[in-house]
Design a protein around this motif. Sequence first.
Motif, mmCIF file in Angstrom:
data_model
loop_
_atom_site.group_PDB
_atom_site.id
_atom_site.type_symbol
_atom_site.label_atom_id
_atom_site.label_comp_id
_atom_site.label_asym_id
_atom_site.label_seq_id
_atom_site.Cartn_x
_atom_site.Cartn_y
_atom_site.Cartn_z
ATOM 1 N N THR A 98 -11.578 21.111 27.544
ATOM 2 C CA THR A 98 -12.963 21.370 27.138
ATOM 3 C C THR A 98 -13.750 22.035 28.264
ATOM 4 O OG1 THR A 98 -13.740 19.161 27.782
ATOM 5 C CG2 THR A 98 -13.042 19.451 25.493
ATOM 6 N N LEU A 99 -13.390 21.718 29.512
ATOM 7 C CA LEU A 99 -14.081 22.324 30.655
ATOM 8 C C LEU A 99 -13.675 23.776 30.861
ATOM 9 C CD1 LEU A 99 -13.840 19.374 33.206
ATOM 10 C CD2 LEU A 99 -15.900 20.164 32.022
ATOM 11 N N LYS A 100 -12.374 24.063 30.708
ATOM 12 C CA LYS A 100 -11.862 25.435 30.887
ATOM 13 C C LYS A 100 -10.846 25.724 29.786
ATOM 14 C CE LYS A 100 -12.763 26.782 35.437
ATOM 15 N NZ LYS A 100 -12.566 27.757 36.398
ATOM 16 N N PRO A 101 -11.333 26.105 28.622
ATOM 17 C CA PRO A 101 -10.432 26.307 27.479
ATOM 18 C C PRO A 101 -9.466 27.483 27.611
ATOM 19 C CG PRO A 101 -12.695 26.839 26.885
ATOM 20 C CD PRO A 101 -12.722 26.297 28.272
ATOM 21 N N LYS A 102 -9.633 28.314 28.621
ATOM 22 C CA LYS A 102 -8.720 29.458 28.777
ATOM 23 C C LYS A 102 -7.724 29.265 29.908
ATOM 24 C CE LYS A 102 -11.671 32.615 26.458
ATOM 25 N NZ LYS A 102 -12.023 33.910 26.147
ATOM 26 N N SER A 103 -7.684 28.085 30.490
ATOM 27 C CA SER A 103 -6.726 27.811 31.560
ATOM 28 C C SER A 103 -5.336 27.636 30.947
ATOM 29 C CB SER A 103 -7.122 26.538 32.320
ATOM 30 O OG SER A 103 -6.056 26.121 33.146
ATOM 31 N N THR A 104 -4.453 28.582 31.227
ATOM 32 C CA THR A 104 -3.111 28.524 30.641
ATOM 33 C C THR A 104 -2.348 27.296 31.131
ATOM 34 O OG1 THR A 104 -2.289 30.030 32.342
ATOM 35 C CG2 THR A 104 -2.923 30.995 30.247
ATOM 36 N N VAL A 106 -3.585 24.327 31.895
ATOM 37 C CA VAL A 106 -4.089 23.160 31.168
ATOM 38 C C VAL A 106 -3.607 23.198 29.718
ATOM 39 C CG1 VAL A 106 -6.174 22.023 30.285
ATOM 40 C CG2 VAL A 106 -6.059 22.758 32.675
ATOM 41 N N MET A 107 -3.651 24.376 29.098
ATOM 42 C CA MET A 107 -3.180 24.483 27.714
ATOM 43 C C MET A 107 -1.710 24.081 27.612
ATOM 44 S SD MET A 107 -4.908 27.833 25.947
ATOM 45 C CE MET A 107 -4.964 28.967 27.323
ATOM 46 N N SER A 108 -0.916 24.546 28.536
ATOM 47 C CA SER A 108 0.505 24.232 28.533
ATOM 48 C C SER A 108 0.740 22.730 28.723
ATOM 49 C CB SER A 108 1.209 25.026 29.629
ATOM 50 O OG SER A 108 2.574 24.756 29.633
#
Length: 192
Positions: A98-104, A106-108
């Motif tokens: 939610t803080l950085k939705p484009k961080s790959t 974090v997404m991974s």
Amino acid sequence: RGFDALSEGLVAMAEGDGRTAMTRARKAERLLARPDLTNLLMAQAAVANGDEETAKAYYKTMASEQRTAFVGVKGLLSQALEKGETERALKLAQHAFTLKPKSTEVMSTLFGLQSTEDDWSGARETLSAMTRANALPRDVAARREAVLMLAEAEIAVADDNTEKARDLALRANKKSPGLAPAAVMAARLTAK
């Protein structure tokens, strides 16, 4: 002098000298009174020295500040993953997302944790975000989504929800025609 101490602490961390890094970080913390600059170095030096509790305290402090929230949450996430605290790690990964939705990264991590916890719909949402962010090639994303649909279909079969299972299996087969288990399940459920 404070910036010199901070600089020396960063160099010590890069050299792998956690003890010197901690000493210099403490000095920088005292002289600068700029926690946004020194907290990360303090946390990393604590980790290098094996002092997980001190690191956790600094990460929590960073997580509570708007400017450093992401870094703090990411540090706490890393600690939770190291300790095998999957539920806590999942919550932290969701917060980091939610803080950085484009961080790959974090997404991974979030995708992996959701998959581990059998949160198939959450994993599909994360996968969709990864696809929108071009973090994965489209064909890889399509295959992963098909695998997730197939996993959901298996749960639906176990719950005697054949209609939902058939729909998911057919969608999985359409999404990734080369995925043999999806084709087999779709055929088996359609024949019923």
